[in-house]
Design a protein around this motif. Structure first.
Motif, PDB file in Angstrom:
ATOM      1  N   PHE A   1       0.843  -1.200   0.000  1.00 57.94           N
ATOM      2  CA  PHE A   1       0.000   0.000   0.000  1.00 57.94           C
ATOM      3  C   PHE A   1       0.875   1.245   0.000  1.00 57.94           C
ATOM      4  O   PHE A   1       1.873   1.316   0.725  1.00 57.94           O
ATOM      5  CB  PHE A   1      -0.915   0.047   1.226  1.00 57.94           C
ATOM      6  N   PHE A   2       0.470   2.229  -0.806  1.00 58.82           N
ATOM      7  CA  PHE A   2       1.150   3.525  -0.805  1.00 58.82           C
ATOM      8  C   PHE A   2       0.094   4.621  -0.718  1.00 58.82           C
ATOM      9  O   PHE A   2      -0.784   4.731  -1.579  1.00 58.82           O
ATOM     10  CB  PHE A   2       1.986   3.722  -2.071  1.00 58.82           C
ATOM     11  N   GLY A   3       0.189   5.426   0.337  1.00 58.26           N
ATOM     12  CA  GLY A   3      -0.711   6.557   0.512  1.00 58.26           C
ATOM     13  C   GLY A   3       0.032   7.850   0.258  1.00 58.26           C
ATOM     14  O   GLY A   3       1.043   8.135   0.914  1.00 58.26           O
ATOM     15  N   LEU A   4      -0.431   8.621  -0.703  1.00 57.97           N
ATOM     16  CA  LEU A   4       0.246   9.857  -1.124  1.00 57.97           C
ATOM     17  C   LEU A   4      -0.605  11.082  -0.838  1.00 57.97           C
ATOM     18  O   LEU A   4      -1.801  11.094  -1.132  1.00 57.97           O
ATOM     19  CB  LEU A   4       0.536   9.791  -2.629  1.00 57.97           C
ATOM     20  N   VAL A   5       0.020  12.116  -0.299  1.00 61.32           N
ATOM     21  CA  VAL A   5      -0.647  13.402  -0.146  1.00 61.32           C
ATOM     22  C   VAL A   5      -0.330  14.240  -1.377  1.00 61.32           C
ATOM     23  O   VAL A   5       0.823  14.590  -1.629  1.00 61.32           O
ATOM     24  CB  VAL A   5      -0.178  14.141   1.121  1.00 61.32           C
ATOM     25  N   SER A   6      -1.333  14.542  -2.162  1.00 65.68           N
ATOM     26  CA  SER A   6      -1.193  15.381  -3.350  1.00 65.68           C
ATOM     27  C   SER A   6      -1.891  16.711  -3.053  1.00 65.68           C
ATOM     28  O   SER A   6      -1.717  17.268  -1.978  1.00 65.68           O
ATOM     29  CB  SER A   6      -1.800  14.671  -4.563  1.00 65.68           C
ATOM     30  N   ALA A   7      -2.662  17.226  -3.969  1.00 63.52           N
ATOM     31  CA  ALA A   7      -3.351  18.497  -3.751  1.00 63.52           C
ATOM     32  C   ALA A   7      -4.572  18.601  -4.654  1.00 63.52           C
ATOM     33  O   ALA A   7      -4.581  18.072  -5.776  1.00 63.52           O
ATOM     34  CB  ALA A   7      -2.423  19.677  -4.031  1.00 63.52           C
ATOM     35  N   HIS A   8      -5.596  19.274  -4.150  1.00 68.26           N
ATOM     36  CA  HIS A   8      -6.777  19.529  -4.973  1.00 68.26           C
ATOM     37  C   HIS A   8      -6.369  20.334  -6.204  1.00 68.26           C
ATOM     38  O   HIS A   8      -5.621  21.312  -6.101  1.00 68.26           O
ATOM     39  CB  HIS A   8      -7.815  20.315  -4.175  1.00 68.26           C
ATOM     40  N   GLY A   9      -6.848  19.907  -7.364  1.00 72.02           N
ATOM     41  CA  GLY A   9      -6.554  20.621  -8.596  1.00 72.02           C
ATOM     42  C   GLY A   9      -5.298  20.158  -9.302  1.00 72.02           C
ATOM     43  O   GLY A   9      -4.885  20.768 -10.290  1.00 72.02           O
TER      44      GLY A   9
END
Length: 233
Positions: A125-133
């Protein structure tokens, strides 16, 4: 019925543990009975205010980790022989990193290297914090980077990937950001994915995604994470 006491506990690695969302991920993982080891990758000399029996700090040099990942990762002295879940909340700001080449390395290349090394140690499992848009087609260097790192993590071929796309984050930061502080009141009033979101909720959404064991790549839009995962008060 399965005896949950006999269910093997998991090991998690976290990158970006000193950041706003990363700090919440560490805290929630330490409080989660599914995990018995939580390893925070931190730059040498960095400390976390949180102290917990499950928590281990792994001093790392991200440039060195990047070089090792590019070469295949065989020389990487991992903090654990095996890992189950990876969470990545790495990211910088224009103020801290005005050099776009370095900014790209931190926000795109380091997460990719982290993913490669975790995969080599059995992570699923890999959980990534990206960004809206996040979008490479917009005239925004920041949003373009976020979309690029999303694609690179997809290409890492993890069985289960969750990508969180939060809007403006709410929470106590280690550093004051005037622009974000001034816009918080306005963003709290916006609808849907534009509404400001608590960093706690983003962390909780990623951890829940890891627990679901659902194959594929799952996009967690900001609106879907709003207070959905908060503990009942």
């Amino acid at each position: 019925m399965e005896n949950k006491q006999n269910t093997p506990k998991k090991i998690a690695w976290i990158a970006g543990a000193t950041g706003l969302i990363g700090g919440h991920i560490v805290q929630q993982l330490c409080d989660d009975n599914q995990y018995d080891r939580v390893v925070a990758f931190v730059r040498r000399g960095k400390e976390l205010s949180l102290k917990h029996e499950k928590l281990e700090l792994f001093d790392c040099d991200w440039d060195q980790i990047l070089e090792i990942a590019i070469s295949g990762g065989s020389t990487f002295k991992a903090p654990t022989a095996h890992v189950d879940d990876l969470f990545c909340a790495l990211g910088s700001t224009t103020k801290r990193t005005p050099d776009k080449t370095l900014y790209q390395r931190i926000d795109v290349e380091y997460p990719q290297a982290f993913a490669k090394l975790g995969k080599s140690r059995g992570a699923r499992f890999f959980g990534l914090v990206s960004a809206h848009g996040a979008n490479t087609k917009l005239p925004s260097f920041y949003l373009g980077m976020k979309k690029e790192v999303e694609q690179r993590i997809r290409d890492a071929d993890y069985p289960n990937v969750a990508i969180a796309r939060p809007s403006l984050l709410l929470g106590e930061r280690s550093e004051f950001r005037l622009a974000e502080s001034a816009s918080e009141w306005f963003c709290k009033l916006l609808p849907g994915n534009y509404k400001a979101i608590e960093a706690y909720d983003v962390a909780a959404a990623l951890i829940k995604a890891a627990a679901n064991h659902e194959a594929g790549c799952h996009i967690l839009e900001s609106a879907s994470m709003q207070k959905t995962y908060r503990h009942a008060e």
